[in-house]
Structure formats: C-alpha cells, structure tokens
Design an enzyme around this catalytic site. Structure first.
Site, mmCIF file in Angstrom:
data_model
loop_
_atom_site.group_PDB
_atom_site.id
_atom_site.type_symbol
_atom_site.label_atom_id
_atom_site.label_comp_id
_atom_site.label_asym_id
_atom_site.label_seq_id
_atom_site.Cartn_x
_atom_site.Cartn_y
_atom_site.Cartn_z
ATOM 1 N N SER A 146 28.723 -29.751 56.882
ATOM 2 C CA SER A 146 28.181 -31.101 56.740
ATOM 3 C C SER A 146 26.667 -31.097 56.956
ATOM 4 O O SER A 146 25.935 -30.428 56.239
ATOM 5 C CB SER A 146 28.913 -32.046 57.698
ATOM 6 O OG SER A 146 28.616 -33.385 57.421
ATOM 7 N N GLU A 237 36.393 -35.718 48.678
ATOM 8 C CA GLU A 237 35.326 -36.240 49.533
ATOM 9 C C GLU A 237 34.083 -36.687 48.765
ATOM 10 O O GLU A 237 33.804 -36.231 47.656
ATOM 11 C CB GLU A 237 34.947 -35.211 50.595
ATOM 12 C CG GLU A 237 34.369 -33.912 50.090
ATOM 13 C CD GLU A 237 33.845 -33.059 51.238
ATOM 14 O OE1 GLU A 237 32.998 -33.557 52.005
ATOM 15 O OE2 GLU A 237 34.293 -31.904 51.369
ATOM 16 N N HIS A 267 36.490 -34.305 54.035
ATOM 17 C CA HIS A 267 35.256 -33.750 54.587
ATOM 18 C C HIS A 267 35.536 -32.821 55.769
ATOM 19 O O HIS A 267 36.145 -33.219 56.761
ATOM 20 C CB HIS A 267 34.354 -34.911 55.018
ATOM 21 C CG HIS A 267 32.982 -34.510 55.429
ATOM 22 N ND1 HIS A 267 32.088 -33.906 54.576
ATOM 23 C CD2 HIS A 267 32.333 -34.627 56.623
ATOM 24 C CE1 HIS A 267 30.957 -33.680 55.213
ATOM 25 N NE2 HIS A 267 31.080 -34.100 56.452
#
Length: 303
Positions: A146, A237, A267
């Site tokens: 991320s 996602e 995610h």
C-alpha cells in the site's frame, strides 16, 4: 474457483474494517495498534530486535541461521498515517523466514504530523544504513504494501536520481501510485478502502505539495534504470488501476516487471495469513526476491 470457507469468513469482516476507517480518529487507533504490534506472535525460530538506523526506529525480524550479509528492507502500509500493525509484524516475519533472510521493518514518521517527504527520507536513510553496515546493494531487496509500496518505488527513484547504488529487486503489494485525487470508476466500491478515508490519507501525506511530484505519485515518474519489480494487486480493489499503470510505465521504460492480479482479492489481502491467496502471494514474493539476491558471502557478525 469457489471461495474457500476462510475467504468467506474474512470477507464478511471487511465491511466493518471499511467503516472503522472513517469513524475512528487516527489518534485513537495508533496507540492500541502499536502496543499490539509489540505483542504480535512470530514463529519461534524468528527473533525480534529493535534498532535505530541512523536515528530511524526499525525492527529486525531474524530467522534462525539467516546470514548477516543479506537483508529484506520492508516498508509497511497504513495510508501514510498508521504505523506498524501486528498483522505486518506477522506477515513480514513469515516472509523473512520463507526467504531465509533477515527482515528490517522501518517505523517511519507518519502524516499528518510528518507529511512528505518525512516517510520517504526515513526509508532512504534505513537503506543507506544497511549499506553502511557493509551489506552490498545486490544483497538487499525491498518490499512494501500500500503506502509502503509507494515508498518502495519512490525510494528507488530517489536513490537512482542521486546516483546511489540500487537494491537487487523490489516487490510491491497493492501499491499506491497516484495521490492526485483521481476518482474510481462510477459505481465502483472497494471492499476494504472507503474513498473518504483514501482522500484523508492522501491529503495528510501530500500536505500542500504537488501531488503529481514523482516522489509522491510515482505513476508520473521516470522508471528507467530501476531494478526488477514484482507487483501484486487484488482484482476487486481500487488500486488495481494504479498497479496496472505503474507496470505499464515500468515495462515501457525497459524495467523487468511482472504484474499479478489475484482474483476476488481486496487491498493487501496478504495480511490475512490463513487465506490461501495470501500464502500463494507471499510464496511468490519470497521466490522472486530470493531469485534476485546475489549468492551470499560467508556471514559476518549479526550485531
């Protein structure tokens, strides 16, 4: 392929996590997460050691008999506003163990108190610290999820632009590549990330800087000369487009890049170790990174 019972149970939890991201203030959640991370369980044959890397707090996750001349530098996610979680500790310990390599997890400064470039500076400082300890760049690999995936790429770009040696390879899980405020497709709803929370994360980190600066949004950057790259992203996602864009940009620049889109995944699903797709992803990451590490020299001192 029919979802496993584990996948169905975890998927049922996602709406709760989604809501909490917009309801709980960051200051309420950081403390409990940090305390839980300290208590996180890791395999019995993986040691933990807190260190300061030129003033940046980090933690070694050290598999038994792992050589001292190789390292995985891991940059955690959390929207640039959350620190290390117990799920990150468990995941990185397992990844380091699968690789047979010591993992250094960077506890970089967080936004909004410390916006760009604080986190990036800390991650680059930790990499330089590894070099200064005598670990050759071809025996270092980077990985992150991320926001940490963003920091992996931007760290590579910053090091390259400075003429510094680059690591052997890098892997990104659901990386954030564009913080300029693009909207998802009409009607799209991410299973885990609410758009309101994503906007808060982005604004907190960008903090008045140019969101299209390549060291903030690497989707707009120059990818030439970067090391081999593996990108994993979930089919469902919001950040799937980011992953596809950076893979295309890297490929066009001549980078050896591989993009894997995991069906039905959300995610950073790798944080759920019981999930079959999580194990498959992390096994692939481990094989990829190990395959690019130069053969090790006899291990030196571990301290």
């Amino acid at each position: 392929m029919t979802p496993s019972p584990v996948e169905r149970r975890i998927r049922a939890m996602l709406p709760v996590i989604r809501v909490l991201q917009t309801r709980l203030p960051v200051r309420w959640t950081r403390g409990p997460l940090r305390r839980a991370a300290v208590r996180a369980r890791v395999p019995a044959d993986v040691g933990r050691e807190a260190v300061l890397a030129d003033g940046v707090p980090c933690e070694w996750l050290i598999p038994q008999d792992s050589p001292a001349d190789r390292a995985l530098l891991y940059l955690h996610g959390g929207g640039f506003v959350f620190g290390v979680t117990p799920q990150h500790v468990t995941m990185v310990a397992g990844l380091a163990r699968a690789m047979g390599v010591r993992g250094l997890m960077v506890d970089y400064r967080l936004a909004p108190e410390h916006p760009y470039p604080a986190a990036l500076d800390d991650c680059v400082a930790a990499y330089r610290w590894l070099l200064n300890r005598g670990i050759a760049p071809q025996r270092i690999v980077l990985a992150g999820d991320s926001a940490g995936g963003n920091l992996v790429i931007t760290a590579l770009m910053k090091l390259r632009d400075n003429g510094e040696p680059l690591p052997a390879a890098a892997a990104c899980l659901s990386p954030v590549a564009d913080l300029s405020g693009r909207r998802p497709a009409e009607g799209f709803k991410d299973p885990l990330l609410p758009l309101k929370a994503v906007r808060f994360y982005n604004v907190s980190y960008v903090a008045g800087n140019d969101a299209r600066d390549p060291l903030i949004s690497p989707a707009y950057g120059d990818w030439r000369g970067l090391p081999p790259l593996l990108v994993h992203v979930g089919e469902e996602e919001m950040l799937r487009e980011d992953a596809e864009r950076i893979a295309a940009a890297a490929r066009a620049a001549g980078v050896d890049v591989r993009l894997e889109v995991y069906p039905r995944m959300w995610h950073v699903w790798q944080l759920f170790p019981a999930l079959p797709h999580a194990r498959a992803s992390l096994d692939d990451v481990a094989r990829f990174l190990v395959s690019h590490l130069s053969p090790g020299m006899p291990a030196g001192p571990t301290r």
